[in-house]
Design a protein around this motif. Structure first.
Motif, PDB file in Angstrom:
ATOM      1  N   LEU A   4       0.715  -1.108   0.064  1.00  0.00           N
ATOM      2  CA  LEU A   4      -0.089  -0.024   0.035  1.00  0.00           C
ATOM      3  C   LEU A   4       0.846   1.200  -0.099  1.00  0.00           C
ATOM      4  O   LEU A   4       0.575   2.161  -0.868  1.00  0.00           O
ATOM      5  N   LYS A   5       1.943   1.290   0.673  1.00  0.00           N
ATOM      6  CA  LYS A   5       2.778   2.246   0.994  1.00  0.00           C
ATOM      7  C   LYS A   5       3.567   2.620  -0.476  1.00  0.00           C
ATOM      8  O   LYS A   5       3.488   3.797  -1.063  1.00  0.00           O
ATOM      9  N   LEU A   6       3.633   1.494  -1.295  1.00  0.00           N
ATOM     10  CA  LEU A   6       4.581   1.681  -2.460  1.00  0.00           C
ATOM     11  C   LEU A   6       3.677   2.156  -3.413  1.00  0.00           C
ATOM     12  O   LEU A   6       3.915   3.259  -4.188  1.00  0.00           O
ATOM     13  N   GLU A   7       2.339   1.870  -3.432  1.00  0.00           N
ATOM     14  CA  GLU A   7       1.171   2.504  -4.259  1.00  0.00           C
ATOM     15  C   GLU A   7       1.163   3.815  -4.091  1.00  0.00           C
ATOM     16  O   GLU A   7       0.964   4.586  -5.290  1.00  0.00           O
ATOM     17  N   GLU A   8       1.044   4.136  -2.771  1.00  0.00           N
ATOM     18  CA  GLU A   8       0.983   5.644  -2.675  1.00  0.00           C
ATOM     19  C   GLU A   8       1.958   6.456  -3.131  1.00  0.00           C
ATOM     20  O   GLU A   8       1.885   7.406  -3.751  1.00  0.00           O
ATOM     21  N   THR A   9       3.286   6.073  -2.563  1.00  0.00           N
ATOM     22  CA  THR A   9       4.515   6.442  -3.266  1.00  0.00           C
ATOM     23  C   THR A   9       4.652   6.828  -4.614  1.00  0.00           C
ATOM     24  O   THR A   9       4.941   7.842  -5.287  1.00  0.00           O
ATOM     25  N   SER A  10       4.143   5.620  -5.487  1.00  0.00           N
ATOM     26  CA  SER A  10       4.227   5.656  -6.864  1.00  0.00           C
ATOM     27  C   SER A  10       2.995   6.965  -7.318  1.00  0.00           C
ATOM     28  O   SER A  10       3.431   7.332  -8.329  1.00  0.00           O
ATOM     29  N   LEU A  11       2.043   6.688  -6.609  1.00  0.00           N
ATOM     30  CA  LEU A  11       0.932   7.719  -7.183  1.00  0.00           C
ATOM     31  C   LEU A  11       1.442   9.215  -6.946  1.00  0.00           C
ATOM     32  O   LEU A  11       1.225  10.046  -7.622  1.00  0.00           O
ATOM     33  N   ASP A  12       2.040   9.328  -5.806  1.00  0.00           N
ATOM     34  CA  ASP A  12       2.735  10.871  -5.628  1.00  0.00           C
ATOM     35  C   ASP A  12       3.762  11.026  -6.407  1.00  0.00           C
ATOM     36  O   ASP A  12       3.671  12.347  -7.011  1.00  0.00           O
ATOM     37  N   ARG A  13       4.323  10.352  -6.706  1.00  0.00           N
ATOM     38  CA  ARG A  13       5.374  10.587  -8.123  1.00  0.00           C
ATOM     39  C   ARG A  13       4.923  10.817  -9.314  1.00  0.00           C
ATOM     40  O   ARG A  13       5.186  11.840  -9.988  1.00  0.00           O
ATOM     41  N   ALA A  14       3.701  10.186  -9.392  1.00  0.00           N
ATOM     42  CA  ALA A  14       2.934  10.203 -10.850  1.00  0.00           C
ATOM     43  C   ALA A  14       2.376  11.780 -11.037  1.00  0.00           C
ATOM     44  O   ALA A  14       2.414  12.437 -11.827  1.00  0.00           O
ATOM     45  N   LYS A  15       1.935  12.087  -9.697  1.00  0.00           N
ATOM     46  CA  LYS A  15       1.188  13.542  -9.673  1.00  0.00           C
ATOM     47  C   LYS A  15       2.074  14.575  -9.498  1.00  0.00           C
ATOM     48  O   LYS A  15       2.048  15.617 -10.414  1.00  0.00           O
ATOM     49  N   ILE A 165       9.244  13.335 -32.697  1.00  0.00           N
ATOM     50  CA  ILE A 165       9.619  14.683 -32.261  1.00  0.00           C
ATOM     51  C   ILE A 165       8.284  15.246 -32.636  1.00  0.00           C
ATOM     52  O   ILE A 165       8.348  16.408 -32.897  1.00  0.00           O
ATOM     53  N   ASP A 166       7.126  14.609 -32.656  1.00  0.00           N
ATOM     54  CA  ASP A 166       6.003  15.575 -33.164  1.00  0.00           C
ATOM     55  C   ASP A 166       5.325  16.049 -31.888  1.00  0.00           C
ATOM     56  O   ASP A 166       5.566  15.619 -30.818  1.00  0.00           O
ATOM     57  N   ALA A 167       4.515  17.429 -32.080  1.00  0.00           N
ATOM     58  CA  ALA A 167       3.981  18.005 -31.102  1.00  0.00           C
ATOM     59  C   ALA A 167       2.950  17.382 -30.227  1.00  0.00           C
ATOM     60  O   ALA A 167       2.492  17.735 -28.975  1.00  0.00           O
ATOM     61  N   THR A 168       2.323  16.420 -31.034  1.00  0.00           N
ATOM     62  CA  THR A 168       1.173  15.687 -30.184  1.00  0.00           C
ATOM     63  C   THR A 168       1.671  14.308 -29.325  1.00  0.00           C
ATOM     64  O   THR A 168       0.932  13.481 -28.767  1.00  0.00           O
ATOM     65  N   ARG A 169       3.028  14.267 -29.189  1.00  0.00           N
ATOM     66  CA  ARG A 169       3.858  13.010 -28.522  1.00  0.00           C
ATOM     67  C   ARG A 169       3.093  12.990 -26.957  1.00  0.00           C
ATOM     68  O   ARG A 169       3.257  13.880 -26.261  1.00  0.00           O
ATOM     69  N   VAL A 170       3.236  11.766 -26.564  1.00  0.00           N
ATOM     70  CA  VAL A 170       3.205  11.451 -25.103  1.00  0.00           C
ATOM     71  C   VAL A 170       4.366  10.556 -24.792  1.00  0.00           C
ATOM     72  O   VAL A 170       4.749   9.901 -25.558  1.00  0.00           O
ATOM     73  N   PHE A 171       4.521  10.688 -23.533  1.00  0.00           N
ATOM     74  CA  PHE A 171       5.702   9.988 -22.939  1.00  0.00           C
ATOM     75  C   PHE A 171       5.200   9.501 -21.476  1.00  0.00           C
ATOM     76  O   PHE A 171       4.246   9.896 -20.965  1.00  0.00           O
ATOM     77  N   ARG A 172       5.870   8.452 -21.081  1.00  0.00           N
ATOM     78  CA  ARG A 172       5.445   7.606 -19.856  1.00  0.00           C
ATOM     79  C   ARG A 172       5.603   8.664 -18.537  1.00  0.00           C
ATOM     80  O   ARG A 172       6.336   9.527 -18.444  1.00  0.00           O
ATOM     81  N   VAL A 173       4.684   8.398 -17.844  1.00  0.00           N
ATOM     82  CA  VAL A 173       4.771   8.825 -16.363  1.00  0.00           C
ATOM     83  C   VAL A 173       5.334   8.454 -15.178  1.00  0.00           C
ATOM     84  O   VAL A 173       5.519   7.207 -15.100  1.00  0.00           O
ATOM     85  N   ALA A 174       5.873   9.124 -14.320  1.00  0.00           N
ATOM     86  CA  ALA A 174       6.734   8.815 -13.298  1.00  0.00           C
ATOM     87  C   ALA A 174       5.806   7.882 -12.419  1.00  0.00           C
ATOM     88  O   ALA A 174       4.610   8.000 -12.287  1.00  0.00           O
ATOM     89  N   GLY A 175       6.255   6.695 -11.954  1.00  0.00           N
ATOM     90  CA  GLY A 175       5.358   5.842 -11.147  1.00  0.00           C
ATOM     91  C   GLY A 175       4.685   4.725 -11.579  1.00  0.00           C
ATOM     92  O   GLY A 175       4.255   3.884 -11.121  1.00  0.00           O
ATOM     93  N   SER A 176       4.677   4.974 -13.042  1.00  0.00           N
ATOM     94  CA  SER A 176       4.008   3.826 -13.820  1.00  0.00           C
ATOM     95  C   SER A 176       5.124   2.699 -13.970  1.00  0.00           C
ATOM     96  O   SER A 176       6.372   2.848 -13.738  1.00  0.00           O
ATOM     97  N   GLY A 182       9.121  -4.697 -16.634  1.00  0.00           N
ATOM     98  CA  GLY A 182       8.756  -4.442 -15.455  1.00  0.00           C
ATOM     99  C   GLY A 182       9.265  -3.351 -14.519  1.00  0.00           C
ATOM    100  O   GLY A 182       9.120  -3.496 -13.198  1.00  0.00           O
ATOM    101  N   GLN A 183       9.904  -2.508 -15.194  1.00  0.00           N
ATOM    102  CA  GLN A 183      10.756  -1.544 -14.513  1.00  0.00           C
ATOM    103  C   GLN A 183       9.715  -0.129 -14.262  1.00  0.00           C
ATOM    104  O   GLN A 183       8.990   0.170 -15.262  1.00  0.00           O
ATOM    105  N   GLU A 184      10.010   0.408 -12.984  1.00  0.00           N
ATOM    106  CA  GLU A 184       9.059   1.506 -12.916  1.00  0.00           C
ATOM    107  C   GLU A 184       9.857   2.861 -13.492  1.00  0.00           C
ATOM    108  O   GLU A 184      11.062   2.779 -13.403  1.00  0.00           O
ATOM    109  N   VAL A 185       8.993   3.575 -14.205  1.00  0.00           N
ATOM    110  CA  VAL A 185       9.454   4.927 -14.631  1.00  0.00           C
ATOM    111  C   VAL A 185      10.000   5.792 -13.496  1.00  0.00           C
ATOM    112  O   VAL A 185       9.237   6.221 -12.793  1.00  0.00           O
ATOM    113  N   VAL A 186      11.216   6.309 -13.828  1.00  0.00           N
ATOM    114  CA  VAL A 186      11.586   7.139 -12.704  1.00  0.00           C
ATOM    115  C   VAL A 186      12.126   8.741 -13.399  1.00  0.00           C
ATOM    116  O   VAL A 186      12.439   8.563 -14.557  1.00  0.00           O
TER     117      VAL A 186
END
Length: 433
Positions: A4-15, A165-176, A182-186
């Motif tokens: 639960l703590k890990l999930e909360e920490t990941s969520l905080d990082r994403a926000k 390199i286009d202007a509509t690009r999306v990138f991964r969110v921290a904590g995902s 299986g690596q977490e995005v940092v």
């Protein structure tokens, strides 16, 4: 409790990540996720909604848009604010360790060839360098794209992806989590200074704005590319505007609209996959969209033409035949004829206009300049002048009435002299009493 703590920490990082990136943003921001089935799911949120919605998204393969859109639709013509430059470095394809690449870039690139990025996203196997900008509107897209391309070129030796390199690009969110390993995005935060796009141009791409007076001869290559990209973007916006003016009823011209959209998107972003995806969404907005397989097949030549445009041999062959180069070098007259663009529609377009519309706009500009010059010289507007003359006339009428009452036996010549006006003017005043 530990999970639960890990999930909360990941969520905080994403926000923290999305709120740092989109601080005081204006427009819609895309959150997206690649489902295990391979389907792509995305929704659009206002900046103030992001924090509360993030908990519903966090998990594997979650992304967010780097720029914002003026309506909930992730398309290049809907860009509202350009908020960042970025380079996606697929260093794993070269068997480079991401941490080693960052150290290499700190020594060889950052601060000298390129500025220090605000953020580095360690996406699981590679990394993404992000330079935050003071937000600029969609009109700056051609300049933004030129600088974006330049930044990407400088990092190609460590695996920069030229297709991201286009202007509509999306990138991964921290904590995902990156499902591929299986690596977490940092995220590594380096500084919070936001760069000014024009300053980056002056510091790193001075060729886009030569300081020396213009000289005869060919323009520098980078200036030419910037101007051409500006034209492609303006034409693409005109295409979207034209469809809107026709209330999305473009029966009889659907293939042409989609063909031009796909071709100009390729020219603008240098990304064939993104151009195809955005063209399909553009087609879906028509009152009667073309079937997906049909529109892909009908517009395939647009992608082939763009590829030929970048091919030296194809360009040589085209020039030998008397063309400016490979690809489609369409004149406005041709586009107007193909799409049957009316005179009234051209008044709402930016670049797809004929000679008559150009001359009309020049007359409007010239008239405006003359008016502004007259204002500077103290010449009042016609409406103001007429109002002033009306006040003067009313004042003279009052003076004439007073003179007649005081000098009832005065002749017209004497009255004119008393008022200080010509006798003909006196007669006009007498008619108004």
């Amino acid at each position: 409790m530990e999970n639960l703590k890990l999930e909360e920490t990941s969520l905080d990082r994403a926000k923290g990540h999305v709120l740092f990136h989109h601080k005081q943003a204006d427009g819609w921001i895309t959150l997206a996720r690649k489902e295990k089935s391979g389907a792509w799911k995305q929704y659009h949120y206002r900046p103030e909604q992001l924090a509360s919605e993030m908990s519903e998204w966090l998990g594997e393969d979650v992304y967010f848009s780097q720029n914002t859109f003026y309506k909930p639709q992730r398309r290049i013509e809907n860009i509202r604010q350009l908020r960042a430059l970025y380079v996606d470095v697929d260093c794993h394809l070269l068997n480079f360790d991401p941490a080693w690449v960052v150290g290499k870039l700190d020594l060889e690139i950052f601060q000298e060839t390129l500025p220090n990025p605000n953020i580095i996203i360690f996406s699981g196997r590679g990394l993404v360098c992000i330079w935050m900008l003071e937000p600029v509107p969609y009109k700056a897209l051609p300049l933004w794209q030129a600088i974006q391309n330049y930044f990407c070129e400088q990092l190609q030796y460590v695996g920069a992806d030229t297709k991201s390199i286009d202007a509509t690009r999306v990138f991964r969110v921290a904590g995902s989590v990156n499902s591929k390993n299986g690596q977490e995005v940092v995220v590594q935060y380096r500084h919070d200074y936001r760069y000014v796009l024009r300053d980056l141009q002056g510091d790193y791409l001075p060729e886009l704005a030569p300081a020396q007076p213009k000289k005869p001869g060919r323009k520098p290559k980078i200036v030419h590319l910037h101007n051409v990209r500006n034209l492609h973007y303006s034409r693409l916006l005109d295409l979207v505007r034209l469809v809107h003016l026709r209330d999305y009823d473009v029966q009889g011209h659907r293939e042409l609209f989609c063909f031009l959209y796909r071709y100009w998107s390729c020219c603008l972003t240098d990304d064939t996959a993104d151009a195809l995806e955005q063209m399909l969404e553009f087609n879906s907005e028509f009152k009667e969209p073309l079937p997906e397989r049909e529109v892909i097949r009908a517009t395939r030549s647009a992608e082939k033409a763009w590829i030929a445009k970048s091919d030296a041999k194809a360009n040589e062959e085209a020039i030998a035949k008397g063309y400016p180069g490979a690809g489609y070098n369409l004149k406005n007259a041709t586009i107007i004829k193909w799409l049957e663009i009316t005179t009234e529609e051209q008044e709402h377009l930016r670049t797809i206009i004929d000679g008559n519309e150009k001359r009309r706009r020049k007359r409007v500009r010239d008239k405006k300049r003359v008016t502004e010059k007259r204002r500077e010289q103290g010449v009042v507007a016609r409406e103001e002048y007429l109002e002033q003359q009306k006040d003067k006339t009313e004042d003279k009428l009052w003076q004439l009435q007073q003179a007649i009452e005081r000098h009832p036996k005065a002749t017209k010549a004497e009255l004119a002299k008393l008022l200080g006006v010509h006798r003909s003017h006196l007669y006009r005043l007498l008619k108004q009493l």
